[in-house]
Scaffold this motif. Structure first.
Motif, mmCIF file in Angstrom:
data_model
loop_
_atom_site.group_PDB
_atom_site.id
_atom_site.type_symbol
_atom_site.label_atom_id
_atom_site.label_comp_id
_atom_site.label_asym_id
_atom_site.label_seq_id
_atom_site.Cartn_x
_atom_site.Cartn_y
_atom_site.Cartn_z
ATOM 1 N N LYS A 99 6.609 10.108 -1.190
ATOM 2 C CA LYS A 99 5.664 8.627 -1.176
ATOM 3 C C LYS A 99 6.203 7.694 -0.234
ATOM 4 C CE LYS A 99 4.732 4.949 -4.556
ATOM 5 N NZ LYS A 99 4.746 4.402 -5.991
ATOM 6 N N ALA A 100 5.124 7.231 0.406
ATOM 7 C CA ALA A 100 5.419 6.132 1.323
ATOM 8 C C ALA A 100 4.787 4.701 1.152
ATOM 9 C CB ALA A 100 4.965 6.340 2.841
ATOM 10 N N GLU A 118 6.505 -3.588 5.494
ATOM 11 C CA GLU A 118 6.671 -4.776 6.391
ATOM 12 C C GLU A 118 5.570 -4.377 7.418
ATOM 13 O OE1 GLU A 118 9.935 -7.267 9.011
ATOM 14 O OE2 GLU A 118 10.434 -5.731 7.631
ATOM 15 N N ILE A 119 4.770 -5.371 8.098
ATOM 16 C CA ILE A 119 4.042 -5.382 9.302
ATOM 17 C C ILE A 119 4.397 -6.425 10.200
ATOM 18 C CG2 ILE A 119 1.520 -5.622 10.189
ATOM 19 C CD1 ILE A 119 0.508 -4.858 7.289
ATOM 20 N N LYS A 120 4.922 -6.260 11.491
ATOM 21 C CA LYS A 120 5.212 -7.069 12.187
ATOM 22 C C LYS A 120 4.544 -6.646 13.600
ATOM 23 C CE LYS A 120 10.209 -6.994 11.413
ATOM 24 N NZ LYS A 120 11.459 -6.822 11.904
ATOM 25 N N ASN A 121 3.485 -7.599 13.812
ATOM 26 C CA ASN A 121 2.620 -7.360 14.860
ATOM 27 C C ASN A 121 1.797 -5.965 14.653
ATOM 28 O OD1 ASN A 121 2.810 -10.327 16.071
ATOM 29 N ND2 ASN A 121 4.598 -9.547 16.891
ATOM 30 N N ASN A 122 2.363 -5.249 15.917
ATOM 31 C CA ASN A 122 1.820 -3.711 15.857
ATOM 32 C C ASN A 122 2.796 -2.610 15.209
ATOM 33 O OD1 ASN A 122 3.790 -4.178 18.120
ATOM 34 N ND2 ASN A 122 2.660 -2.021 19.291
ATOM 35 N N ILE A 123 3.856 -3.383 14.350
ATOM 36 C CA ILE A 123 4.803 -2.490 13.937
ATOM 37 C C ILE A 123 4.443 -2.306 12.266
ATOM 38 C CG2 ILE A 123 7.307 -1.948 13.755
ATOM 39 C CD1 ILE A 123 6.504 -1.719 16.589
ATOM 40 N N VAL A 124 4.640 -0.929 11.998
ATOM 41 C CA VAL A 124 4.494 -0.824 10.440
ATOM 42 C C VAL A 124 5.779 -0.200 9.854
ATOM 43 C CG1 VAL A 124 2.981 0.251 8.768
ATOM 44 C CG2 VAL A 124 2.005 -0.464 10.950
ATOM 45 N N ILE A 125 6.383 -0.707 8.945
ATOM 46 C CA ILE A 125 7.541 -0.251 8.331
ATOM 47 C C ILE A 125 7.401 0.304 6.935
ATOM 48 C CG2 ILE A 125 9.891 -0.644 7.845
ATOM 49 C CD1 ILE A 125 9.947 -2.550 9.987
ATOM 50 N N GLN A 129 -0.189 8.404 6.787
ATOM 51 C CA GLN A 129 -1.278 8.429 5.833
ATOM 52 C C GLN A 129 -1.773 6.830 5.632
ATOM 53 O OE1 GLN A 129 -3.290 11.363 5.247
ATOM 54 N NE2 GLN A 129 -1.328 11.968 6.496
ATOM 55 N N ILE A 130 -0.813 5.943 5.326
ATOM 56 C CA ILE A 130 -1.119 4.786 5.587
ATOM 57 C C ILE A 130 -1.817 4.079 6.557
ATOM 58 C CG2 ILE A 130 -0.111 2.308 5.158
ATOM 59 C CD1 ILE A 130 2.135 3.921 3.302
ATOM 60 N N ILE A 131 -1.206 4.282 7.842
ATOM 61 C CA ILE A 131 -2.042 3.728 8.909
ATOM 62 C C ILE A 131 -3.247 4.460 9.514
ATOM 63 C CG2 ILE A 131 0.255 3.143 9.951
ATOM 64 C CD1 ILE A 131 -0.157 5.333 12.060
ATOM 65 N N LEU A 132 -3.480 5.688 9.174
ATOM 66 C CA LEU A 132 -4.687 6.398 9.465
ATOM 67 C C LEU A 132 -6.171 5.547 9.261
ATOM 68 C CD1 LEU A 132 -3.815 10.329 8.919
ATOM 69 C CD2 LEU A 132 -4.286 8.836 11.104
ATOM 70 N N PRO A 133 -6.449 5.004 8.088
ATOM 71 C CA PRO A 133 -7.689 4.518 7.869
ATOM 72 C C PRO A 133 -7.884 3.147 8.650
ATOM 73 C CG PRO A 133 -6.701 4.955 5.875
ATOM 74 C CD PRO A 133 -5.513 5.173 7.116
ATOM 75 N N GLN A 175 0.845 -1.054 0.197
ATOM 76 C CA GLN A 175 -0.006 -0.003 0.107
ATOM 77 C C GLN A 175 0.872 1.292 0.038
ATOM 78 O OE1 GLN A 175 -2.501 -1.036 3.221
ATOM 79 N NE2 GLN A 175 -4.247 -1.272 2.126
ATOM 80 N N THR A 176 0.372 2.208 -0.753
ATOM 81 C CA THR A 176 1.140 3.516 -0.764
ATOM 82 C C THR A 176 0.477 4.749 -0.304
ATOM 83 O OG1 THR A 176 0.518 4.058 -3.096
ATOM 84 C CG2 THR A 176 2.469 2.810 -2.647
ATOM 85 N N ALA A 177 1.115 5.944 -0.004
ATOM 86 C CA ALA A 177 0.548 7.131 0.418
ATOM 87 C C ALA A 177 1.245 8.130 -0.244
ATOM 88 C CB ALA A 177 -0.124 7.278 1.847
ATOM 89 N N THR A 178 0.667 9.299 -0.712
ATOM 90 C CA THR A 178 1.694 10.425 -1.355
ATOM 91 C C THR A 178 0.984 11.463 -0.853
ATOM 92 O OG1 THR A 178 2.046 9.090 -3.128
ATOM 93 C CG2 THR A 178 2.698 11.117 -3.403
ATOM 94 N N ILE A 179 2.016 12.385 -0.446
ATOM 95 C CA ILE A 179 1.772 13.839 -0.281
ATOM 96 C C ILE A 179 2.514 14.702 -1.097
ATOM 97 C CG2 ILE A 179 0.970 13.508 2.158
ATOM 98 C CD1 ILE A 179 3.913 14.738 2.941
ATOM 99 N N GLU A 180 2.091 16.002 -1.373
ATOM 100 C CA GLU A 180 2.562 16.892 -2.483
ATOM 101 C C GLU A 180 2.417 18.340 -1.797
ATOM 102 O OE1 GLU A 180 1.179 16.714 -6.277
ATOM 103 O OE2 GLU A 180 1.683 14.556 -6.432
#
Length: 134
Positions: free
Chosen positions: A83-84, A88-95, A49-53, A9-14
Motif C-alpha cells: 500500500k502507498a 506530501e506534494i511539493k510542486n512537482n514532487i510526490v512523496i 498508481q497514485i500519480i497515473l490518473p 490518497q492511497t493505492a494498493t497492489i497485491e
C-alpha cells in the motif's frame, strides 16, 4: 499535472511471491524468499498508481528516491499486499509512505519520491547523461 491529487490518497497492489522475486545475484539464488529488490519495485509500482490518473499527456513520473526497511522474510507462493499513501506534494514532487504485508504481518515499510516532469525534459536528461559518458 491534473488537479485532484491530494494528501491521503492511497493505492494498493497485491501479488503472490514467485521464484523470479527471490533474492539473487547474477542469476544465482541466495535465498528462496522475496527479495529487497522486488520489494523496492513493488513499492515504486504502488506509488506510481497514485500519480497515473493525474499525469497530463505531455508528462511522466520519474523516480527520485526510495528508502525502505525490509523487516521480515516472505516465501514462495505467499500473498503480499503493498500500500502507498500520498503524504506530501511539493510542486512537482510526490512523496508516498509505503507498507508491505503478508498474512503474518508487516514485512517492510518505506518512502518513495517521484518527480512529475515533461516527457521532453526526461528525454533531454537521458541524452545529456549519455553524452557525459562519451
Amino acid at each position: 499535472m491534473k488537479a485532484g491529487m491530494e494528501v491521503g490518497q492511497t493505492a494498493t497492489i497485491e501479488f503472490e511471491v514467485t521464484p523470479d522475486m527471490f533474492a539473487g545475484f547474477e542469476g544465482n539464488v541466495v535465498h528462496r524468499a522475496y527479495s529487497t529488490v522486488s520489494m523496492v519495485y513493488h513499492m515504486e509500482w504502488a506509488s506510481r498508481q497514485i500519480i497515473l490518473p493525474f499525469l497530463e499527456e505531455h508528462e511522466e513520473g520519474m523516480g527520485g528516491a526510495v528508502s525502505i526497511k525490509h523487516i521480515a522474510p516472505t516465501t514462495d507462493g505467499t500473498k503480499v499486499r503493498v500500500k502507498a499513501t500520498l503524504t506530501e506534494i511539493k510542486n512537482n514532487i510526490v512523496i508516498t509512505r509505503t507498507e508491505a504485508w503478508n498474512e503474518k504481518g508487516l514485512i517492510g515499510h518505506g518512502e518513495v519520491k517521484q518527480a512529475i516532469l515533461p516527457k521532453e525534459k526526461i528525454i533531454q536528461m537521458i541524452a545529456d547523461s549519455k553524452q557525459d559518458k562519451e
